[in-house]
Motif scaffolding. Structure first.
Motif, PDB file in Angstrom:
ATOM      1  N   ALA A   1      -1.964  -0.019   1.907  1.00 28.82           N
ATOM      2  CA  ALA A   1      -2.820   0.420   3.003  1.00 28.82           C
ATOM      3  C   ALA A   1      -2.189   1.560   3.776  1.00 28.82           C
ATOM      4  O   ALA A   1      -0.956   1.681   3.831  1.00 28.82           O
ATOM      5  CB  ALA A   1      -3.079  -0.744   3.951  1.00 28.82           C
ATOM      6  N   VAL A   2      -3.045   2.376   4.373  1.00 33.45           N
ATOM      7  CA  VAL A   2      -2.565   3.338   5.370  1.00 33.45           C
ATOM      8  C   VAL A   2      -3.068   2.885   6.734  1.00 33.45           C
ATOM      9  O   VAL A   2      -4.084   2.198   6.840  1.00 33.45           O
ATOM     10  CB  VAL A   2      -3.091   4.767   5.108  1.00 33.45           C
ATOM     11  CG1 VAL A   2      -2.491   5.328   3.824  1.00 33.45           C
ATOM     12  CG2 VAL A   2      -4.609   4.802   5.064  1.00 33.45           C
ATOM     13  N   LEU A   3      -2.319   3.257   7.763  1.00 35.19           N
ATOM     14  CA  LEU A   3      -2.704   2.932   9.130  1.00 35.19           C
ATOM     15  C   LEU A   3      -2.924   4.234   9.877  1.00 35.19           C
ATOM     16  O   LEU A   3      -2.096   5.146   9.793  1.00 35.19           O
ATOM     17  CB  LEU A   3      -1.599   2.101   9.793  1.00 35.19           C
ATOM     18  CG  LEU A   3      -1.821   1.662  11.244  1.00 35.19           C
ATOM     19  CD1 LEU A   3      -1.206   0.281  11.469  1.00 35.19           C
ATOM     20  CD2 LEU A   3      -1.231   2.661  12.233  1.00 35.19           C
ATOM     21  N   VAL A   4      -4.046   4.330  10.563  1.00 34.57           N
ATOM     22  CA  VAL A   4      -4.354   5.562  11.291  1.00 34.57           C
ATOM     23  C   VAL A   4      -4.385   5.274  12.787  1.00 34.57           C
ATOM     24  O   VAL A   4      -5.175   4.448  13.247  1.00 34.57           O
ATOM     25  CB  VAL A   4      -5.705   6.155  10.844  1.00 34.57           C
ATOM     26  CG1 VAL A   4      -5.898   7.532  11.458  1.00 34.57           C
ATOM     27  CG2 VAL A   4      -5.787   6.237   9.330  1.00 34.57           C
TER      28      VAL A   4
ATOM     29  N   LEU B   1      -7.163   0.584   1.105  1.00 34.96           N
ATOM     30  CA  LEU B   1      -7.400  -0.059   2.397  1.00 34.96           C
ATOM     31  C   LEU B   1      -6.907   0.824   3.533  1.00 34.96           C
ATOM     32  O   LEU B   1      -5.797   1.355   3.475  1.00 34.96           O
ATOM     33  CB  LEU B   1      -6.673  -1.415   2.442  1.00 34.96           C
ATOM     34  CG  LEU B   1      -6.717  -2.214   3.744  1.00 34.96           C
ATOM     35  CD1 LEU B   1      -8.143  -2.576   4.131  1.00 34.96           C
ATOM     36  CD2 LEU B   1      -5.883  -3.473   3.636  1.00 34.96           C
ATOM     37  N   GLY B   2      -7.744   0.959   4.552  1.00 31.84           N
ATOM     38  CA  GLY B   2      -7.362   1.732   5.731  1.00 31.84           C
ATOM     39  C   GLY B   2      -7.414   0.878   6.978  1.00 31.84           C
ATOM     40  O   GLY B   2      -8.385   0.152   7.182  1.00 31.84           O
TER      41      GLY B   2
ATOM     42  N   LEU C   1     -11.695   8.407   5.748  1.00 33.77           N
ATOM     43  CA  LEU C   1     -11.092   7.461   4.808  1.00 33.77           C
ATOM     44  C   LEU C   1     -12.039   7.195   3.641  1.00 33.77           C
ATOM     45  O   LEU C   1     -11.655   7.255   2.474  1.00 33.77           O
ATOM     46  CB  LEU C   1     -10.759   6.148   5.529  1.00 33.77           C
ATOM     47  CG  LEU C   1      -9.589   6.212   6.517  1.00 33.77           C
ATOM     48  CD1 LEU C   1      -9.525   4.935   7.355  1.00 33.77           C
ATOM     49  CD2 LEU C   1      -8.267   6.429   5.785  1.00 33.77           C
ATOM     50  N   VAL C   2     -13.287   6.917   3.983  1.00 30.16           N
ATOM     51  CA  VAL C   2     -14.270   6.591   2.950  1.00 30.16           C
ATOM     52  C   VAL C   2     -14.469   7.777   2.003  1.00 30.16           C
ATOM     53  O   VAL C   2     -14.563   7.607   0.784  1.00 30.16           O
ATOM     54  CB  VAL C   2     -15.608   6.176   3.588  1.00 30.16           C
ATOM     55  CG1 VAL C   2     -16.712   6.112   2.552  1.00 30.16           C
ATOM     56  CG2 VAL C   2     -15.462   4.829   4.298  1.00 30.16           C
ATOM     57  N   ALA C   3     -14.469   8.978   2.565  1.00 23.96           N
ATOM     58  CA  ALA C   3     -14.657  10.168   1.746  1.00 23.96           C
ATOM     59  C   ALA C   3     -13.497  10.378   0.780  1.00 23.96           C
ATOM     60  O   ALA C   3     -13.626  11.111  -0.198  1.00 23.96           O
ATOM     61  CB  ALA C   3     -14.816  11.400   2.645  1.00 23.96           C
ATOM     62  N   HIS C   4     -12.387   9.731   1.042  1.00 25.62           N
ATOM     63  CA  HIS C   4     -11.213   9.938   0.181  1.00 25.62           C
ATOM     64  C   HIS C   4     -10.788   8.673  -0.537  1.00 25.62           C
ATOM     65  O   HIS C   4      -9.610   8.439  -0.774  1.00 25.62           O
ATOM     66  CB  HIS C   4     -10.070  10.559   0.979  1.00 25.62           C
ATOM     67  CG  HIS C   4     -10.399  11.964   1.390  1.00 25.62           C
ATOM     68  ND1 HIS C   4     -11.044  12.238   2.585  1.00 25.62           N
ATOM     69  CD2 HIS C   4     -10.264  13.150   0.751  1.00 25.62           C
ATOM     70  CE1 HIS C   4     -11.247  13.543   2.665  1.00 25.62           C
ATOM     71  NE2 HIS C   4     -10.792  14.122   1.567  1.00 25.62           N
ATOM     72  N   GLY C   5     -11.759   7.847  -0.849  1.00 25.49           N
ATOM     73  CA  GLY C   5     -11.517   6.776  -1.806  1.00 25.49           C
ATOM     74  C   GLY C   5     -11.220   5.396  -1.267  1.00 25.49           C
ATOM     75  O   GLY C   5     -11.056   4.445  -2.028  1.00 25.49           O
TER      76      GLY C   5
ATOM     77  N   ALA D   1     -12.027  -0.333   1.667  1.00 26.54           N
ATOM     78  CA  ALA D   1     -12.144  -1.310   2.745  1.00 26.54           C
ATOM     79  C   ALA D   1     -11.450  -0.785   3.994  1.00 26.54           C
ATOM     80  O   ALA D   1     -10.408  -0.134   3.893  1.00 26.54           O
ATOM     81  CB  ALA D   1     -11.514  -2.641   2.326  1.00 26.54           C
ATOM     82  N   VAL D   2     -12.053  -1.053   5.154  1.00 29.43           N
ATOM     83  CA  VAL D   2     -11.401  -0.686   6.413  1.00 29.43           C
ATOM     84  C   VAL D   2     -11.232  -1.926   7.283  1.00 29.43           C
ATOM     85  O   VAL D   2     -12.091  -2.814   7.305  1.00 29.43           O
ATOM     86  CB  VAL D   2     -12.195   0.383   7.205  1.00 29.43           C
ATOM     87  CG1 VAL D   2     -12.209   1.697   6.463  1.00 29.43           C
ATOM     88  CG2 VAL D   2     -13.599  -0.080   7.526  1.00 29.43           C
ATOM     89  N   TRP D   3     -10.088  -1.969   7.935  1.00 30.40           N
ATOM     90  CA  TRP D   3      -9.786  -3.067   8.863  1.00 30.40           C
ATOM     91  C   TRP D   3      -9.743  -2.415  10.236  1.00 30.40           C
ATOM     92  O   TRP D   3      -8.814  -1.675  10.551  1.00 30.40           O
ATOM     93  CB  TRP D   3      -8.436  -3.683   8.492  1.00 30.40           C
ATOM     94  CG  TRP D   3      -8.138  -4.993   9.138  1.00 30.40           C
ATOM     95  CD1 TRP D   3      -8.981  -5.784   9.852  1.00 30.40           C
ATOM     96  CD2 TRP D   3      -6.884  -5.687   9.113  1.00 30.40           C
ATOM     97  NE1 TRP D   3      -8.337  -6.925  10.262  1.00 30.40           N
ATOM     98  CE2 TRP D   3      -7.051  -6.888   9.820  1.00 30.40           C
ATOM     99  CE3 TRP D   3      -5.627  -5.409   8.544  1.00 30.40           C
ATOM    100  CZ2 TRP D   3      -6.016  -7.808   9.993  1.00 30.40           C
ATOM    101  CZ3 TRP D   3      -4.605  -6.330   8.716  1.00 30.40           C
ATOM    102  CH2 TRP D   3      -4.803  -7.518   9.428  1.00 30.40           C
ATOM    103  N   ASN D   4     -10.769  -2.654  11.013  1.00 30.84           N
ATOM    104  CA  ASN D   4     -10.969  -1.892  12.239  1.00 30.84           C
ATOM    105  C   ASN D   4     -10.568  -2.664  13.490  1.00 30.84           C
ATOM    106  O   ASN D   4     -11.121  -3.717  13.785  1.00 30.84           O
ATOM    107  CB  ASN D   4     -12.445  -1.499  12.361  1.00 30.84           C
ATOM    108  CG  ASN D   4     -12.750  -0.816  13.676  1.00 30.84           C
ATOM    109  OD1 ASN D   4     -11.946  -0.028  14.163  1.00 30.84           O
ATOM    110  ND2 ASN D   4     -13.895  -1.129  14.256  1.00 30.84           N
TER     111      ASN D   4
END
Lengths: 208, 208
Positions: A85-88, A145-146, A162-166, A169-172
């Motif tokens: 996952a990456v975290l933004v 996962l983002g 994030l979605v545009a780059h593959g 799933a996002v954990w918001n």
DNA sequence: TAGATTGTTAATCGATTAACAATC
DNA sequence: TAGATTGTTAATCGATTAACAATC
């Protein structure tokens, strides 16, 4: 599809069992579903059903092997093959999540963080990059996962990137509900909802 | 007891509706349950039932008055008379919660923070005291809610201190399940559980 | 054997959804 | 009036709990 069908509620309890089992694994070899249920105020049949869904190695009179149970739960949760996952958003909340080492125990590996005003090179050993690197990093590393810990006002646009780059799933954690296209999963952490439940029980119902 | 019986699930959705209603209140006077349900991917009858439980002022053809609905939800959640809380543990997560101003909108007021190694006098305008002041502060200010953001190893002892000094509910962010005596409420925020659900949907089931 | 414990089947409970009449 | 929308009653669905037979 091949895996046994497991309910969302059961799934939510598995990490709790796992954490408890790890805390007792040096003290005892076996444990009964009844003992676990008492620890968490659950029904014993429920615990037995939960464990049966992923293990099914209980022995009458003895209970379950703590070691085996840990292995079975970890196996089911996919802890051996963590999701990258990456975290933004490396603000306070982002830092808190980066610093908490426990996610690795549950099958998550945060590989990098991104922030529009990155102040540190690393946090808890994880690299922090400028936000403009986010898109290329996701593409190149096939991140699925983002984790979004930016302010609410920026959450949707980060999500779209994030979605545009593959990302699949996002954990918001931003206090807003994100819209995602079909085929992408969004899990919105809803602190206000938990708070509402707590305050209601505290004020509305007295001490029941 | 006098209040209409409301389900936990309905209660969890109310803050979400409230947030959305506030975001549109300058743009429109009325909204239908169907429009709200579309926004969040819910069933329209469910939204209508939720709103009916706390308001019941919908008009056929017109829908609900946004203003009225906001007032009714805020009223139900007790936003006008916020619950006073202390926060223990001013690390990254604690700071994040202190800095997030949104809780005031949902009936929570964090009045002070405590930390064993308090580094700042205030965070987001809220005083940060040394941990040894915690007990007397709770007693003197009749605090009923404690928010726990210390490491897991210290969470239970902090919880015990809070309970010993009059706290009636704890909101626990440490990754452990707290034991509290009868008559005290504990809400354990379980990030690992949410994570498990997310990873399972991501990996186990494909894109359904 | 006796007793603790598992695991399954059936009953209950609560929440969601469907059907539909009422109404502005 | 016609149509959109509410609100209620009944049906469905899923999760929890109870009862009980199986077994180490």
């Amino acid at each position: 599809m091949s895996e046994k069908n497991i309910s969302v509620q059961t799934l939510r309890r598995l990490p709790i069992y796992l954490h408890y089992l790890n805390s007792i694994k040096n003290d005892r070899d076996n444990i009964s579903a009844t003992a676990i249920s008492n620890r968490f105020g659950l029904n014993d049949v429920q615990v037995r059903k939960d464990l049966g869904a992923i293990s099914g190695n209980g022995k009458p009179k003895t209970g379950y092997s703590v070691q085996e149970l840990i292995r079975d739960i970890e196996n089911f949760l996919g802890c051996g093959n963590p999701t990258k996952a990456v975290l933004v958003g490396a603000g306070n909340l982002g830092k808190a999540l980066l610093s908490y080492g426990g996610f690795n125990d549950y099958g998550l590996e945060i590989v990098a963080a991104f922030d529009s005003a990155a102040q540190a090179d690393t946090i808890n050993g994880k690299p922090v990059f400028s936000a403009d690197k986010l898109a290329s990093f996701c593409n190149e590393n096939k991140i699925t996962l983002g984790i979004i810990t930016v302010p609410a006002s920026q959450a949707q646009s980060v999500c779209d990137t994030l979605v545009a780059h593959g990302i699949k799933a996002v954990w918001n954690f931003a206090p807003t509900i994100l819209r995602v296209p079909d085929g992408v999963i969004a899990e919105n952490e809803n602190l206000a909802s938990s708070l509402a439940v707590l305050c209601q029980r505290l004020n509305g119902e007295g001490l029941e």
